[in-house]
Design a protein around this motif. Sequence first.
Motif, PDB file in Angstrom:
ATOM      1  N   GLY A  43      19.639  -9.169  41.774  1.00  0.00           N
ATOM      2  CA  GLY A  43      20.926  -8.484  41.885  1.00  0.00           C
ATOM      3  C   GLY A  43      21.824  -8.712  40.692  1.00  0.00           C
ATOM      4  O   GLY A  43      22.570  -7.824  40.279  1.00  0.00           O
ATOM      5  N   ILE A  44      21.765  -9.884  40.105  1.00  0.00           N
ATOM      6  CA  ILE A  44      22.569 -10.184  38.914  1.00  0.00           C
ATOM      7  C   ILE A  44      21.942  -9.554  37.673  1.00  0.00           C
ATOM      8  O   ILE A  44      22.643  -9.039  36.801  1.00  0.00           O
ATOM      9  CB  ILE A  44      22.716 -11.710  38.738  1.00  0.00           C
ATOM     10  CG1 ILE A  44      23.610 -12.269  39.850  1.00  0.00           C
ATOM     11  CG2 ILE A  44      23.277 -12.058  37.368  1.00  0.00           C
ATOM     12  CD1 ILE A  44      23.653 -13.769  39.908  1.00  0.00           C
ATOM     13  N   CYS A  45      20.625  -9.589  37.595  1.00  0.00           N
ATOM     14  CA  CYS A  45      19.935  -9.085  36.402  1.00  0.00           C
ATOM     15  C   CYS A  45      19.955  -7.564  36.290  1.00  0.00           C
ATOM     16  O   CYS A  45      19.889  -7.040  35.176  1.00  0.00           O
ATOM     17  CB  CYS A  45      18.488  -9.562  36.385  1.00  0.00           C
ATOM     18  SG  CYS A  45      18.333 -11.274  35.911  1.00  0.00           S
ATOM     19  N   PHE A  46      20.033  -6.848  37.415  1.00  0.00           N
ATOM     20  CA  PHE A  46      19.961  -5.392  37.338  1.00  0.00           C
ATOM     21  C   PHE A  46      21.096  -4.793  36.508  1.00  0.00           C
ATOM     22  O   PHE A  46      20.824  -4.052  35.560  1.00  0.00           O
ATOM     23  CB  PHE A  46      19.920  -4.783  38.741  1.00  0.00           C
ATOM     24  CG  PHE A  46      19.776  -3.295  38.718  1.00  0.00           C
ATOM     25  CD1 PHE A  46      18.619  -2.703  38.254  1.00  0.00           C
ATOM     26  CD2 PHE A  46      20.803  -2.476  39.133  1.00  0.00           C
ATOM     27  CE1 PHE A  46      18.474  -1.332  38.221  1.00  0.00           C
ATOM     28  CE2 PHE A  46      20.674  -1.105  39.112  1.00  0.00           C
ATOM     29  CZ  PHE A  46      19.510  -0.531  38.647  1.00  0.00           C
ATOM     30  N   PRO A  47      22.370  -5.085  36.772  1.00  0.00           N
ATOM     31  CA  PRO A  47      23.411  -4.504  35.911  1.00  0.00           C
ATOM     32  C   PRO A  47      23.340  -5.017  34.470  1.00  0.00           C
ATOM     33  O   PRO A  47      23.583  -4.269  33.523  1.00  0.00           O
ATOM     34  CB  PRO A  47      24.726  -4.921  36.565  1.00  0.00           C
ATOM     35  CG  PRO A  47      24.391  -5.544  37.848  1.00  0.00           C
ATOM     36  CD  PRO A  47      22.941  -5.812  37.889  1.00  0.00           C
ATOM     37  N   ALA A  48      22.994  -6.302  34.324  1.00  0.00           N
ATOM     38  CA  ALA A  48      22.893  -6.857  32.972  1.00  0.00           C
ATOM     39  C   ALA A  48      21.758  -6.207  32.191  1.00  0.00           C
ATOM     40  O   ALA A  48      21.892  -5.931  30.996  1.00  0.00           O
ATOM     41  CB  ALA A  48      22.692  -8.363  33.048  1.00  0.00           C
ATOM     42  N   ALA A  49      20.631  -5.958  32.867  1.00  0.00           N
ATOM     43  CA  ALA A  49      19.484  -5.339  32.194  1.00  0.00           C
ATOM     44  C   ALA A  49      19.782  -3.905  31.783  1.00  0.00           C
ATOM     45  O   ALA A  49      19.206  -3.409  30.817  1.00  0.00           O
ATOM     46  CB  ALA A  49      18.251  -5.384  33.095  1.00  0.00           C
ATOM     47  N   LEU A  50      20.663  -3.238  32.498  1.00  0.00           N
ATOM     48  CA  LEU A  50      21.025  -1.871  32.104  1.00  0.00           C
ATOM     49  C   LEU A  50      22.078  -1.842  31.005  1.00  0.00           C
ATOM     50  O   LEU A  50      22.015  -1.019  30.093  1.00  0.00           O
ATOM     51  CB  LEU A  50      21.534  -1.099  33.321  1.00  0.00           C
ATOM     52  CG  LEU A  50      20.485  -0.697  34.338  1.00  0.00           C
ATOM     53  CD1 LEU A  50      21.142   0.014  35.506  1.00  0.00           C
ATOM     54  CD2 LEU A  50      19.433   0.181  33.717  1.00  0.00           C
ATOM     55  N   MET A  51      23.056  -2.714  31.074  1.00  0.00           N
ATOM     56  CA  MET A  51      24.192  -2.632  30.149  1.00  0.00           C
ATOM     57  C   MET A  51      23.980  -3.367  28.826  1.00  0.00           C
ATOM     58  O   MET A  51      24.440  -2.894  27.797  1.00  0.00           O
ATOM     59  CB  MET A  51      25.459  -3.165  30.833  1.00  0.00           C
ATOM     60  CG  MET A  51      25.907  -2.297  31.993  1.00  0.00           C
ATOM     61  SD  MET A  51      26.012  -0.536  31.612  1.00  0.00           S
ATOM     62  CE  MET A  51      27.296  -0.514  30.406  1.00  0.00           C
ATOM     63  N   LEU A  52      23.313  -4.516  28.845  1.00  0.00           N
ATOM     64  CA  LEU A  52      23.155  -5.273  27.597  1.00  0.00           C
ATOM     65  C   LEU A  52      22.351  -4.527  26.531  1.00  0.00           C
ATOM     66  O   LEU A  52      22.799  -4.463  25.377  1.00  0.00           O
ATOM     67  CB  LEU A  52      22.542  -6.643  27.881  1.00  0.00           C
ATOM     68  CG  LEU A  52      23.525  -7.678  28.429  1.00  0.00           C
ATOM     69  CD1 LEU A  52      22.792  -8.967  28.770  1.00  0.00           C
ATOM     70  CD2 LEU A  52      24.624  -7.953  27.443  1.00  0.00           C
ATOM     71  N   PRO A  53      21.183  -3.963  26.835  1.00  0.00           N
ATOM     72  CA  PRO A  53      20.471  -3.227  25.777  1.00  0.00           C
ATOM     73  C   PRO A  53      21.268  -2.033  25.261  1.00  0.00           C
ATOM     74  O   PRO A  53      21.275  -1.762  24.051  1.00  0.00           O
ATOM     75  CB  PRO A  53      19.186  -2.756  26.454  1.00  0.00           C
ATOM     76  CG  PRO A  53      18.986  -3.656  27.592  1.00  0.00           C
ATOM     77  CD  PRO A  53      20.356  -4.050  28.044  1.00  0.00           C
ATOM     78  N   LEU A  75      22.375  -1.833  21.400  1.00  0.00           N
ATOM     79  CA  LEU A  75      21.952  -0.678  20.586  1.00  0.00           C
ATOM     80  C   LEU A  75      23.156   0.096  20.056  1.00  0.00           C
ATOM     81  O   LEU A  75      23.164   0.538  18.894  1.00  0.00           O
ATOM     82  CB  LEU A  75      21.064   0.249  21.402  1.00  0.00           C
ATOM     83  CG  LEU A  75      19.640  -0.228  21.658  1.00  0.00           C
ATOM     84  CD1 LEU A  75      18.954   0.689  22.664  1.00  0.00           C
ATOM     85  CD2 LEU A  75      18.866  -0.278  20.369  1.00  0.00           C
ATOM     86  N   GLY A  76      24.180   0.266  20.864  1.00  0.00           N
ATOM     87  CA  GLY A  76      25.389   0.963  20.420  1.00  0.00           C
ATOM     88  C   GLY A  76      26.084   0.229  19.284  1.00  0.00           C
ATOM     89  O   GLY A  76      26.527   0.842  18.313  1.00  0.00           O
TER      90      GLY A  76
END
Length: 166
Positions: free
Chosen positions: A18-28, A32-33
Amino acid sequence: MREYQFFASEPRDEMLMGICFPAALMLPTSILGAVMWYFIPDYHPLSKSLTGFGWVAILGVIIGFLIMSLVKRYCIRKYTVQVSGKTILIDSIGGRKYQGEVRSATINQNKMKTVLEIYLGHQKLIFIARVKNNIFESSIFAGSTKEDIQEMATLYQALQEVSILK
């Protein structure tokens, strides 16, 4: 001695996913941005075309789902449960082992998940299984099959028989 095998996760693994899901989407996407903005002089992240932040967001989401599949593979383990009389031995591929005398067991099933709680002497073990039907019907945290759910229900019935014998 009876043996049961199923794929499930524990509450701490569910919390990690549950913690990794938002982090895995937003950090990359953020990394990249920032890299694009810093190294490409004509990069406009807020432009209305897909040449702006769109390509970065799409690539970031793809990388995020790949990271999440790795996290899910780490968190959902195969458990082997051996029941011998009133004694139970639980072994997982990840290295966790539990052993003790069964006091009671409960199972809660709904459309999204099955939760098996086993109460040992001074421990409460919780196993959570979510059925993976297909991409559109399942949760992102799903990693079990219907056979795993049936195996958990069979284990619950065996533990109920052991609890009644006490």
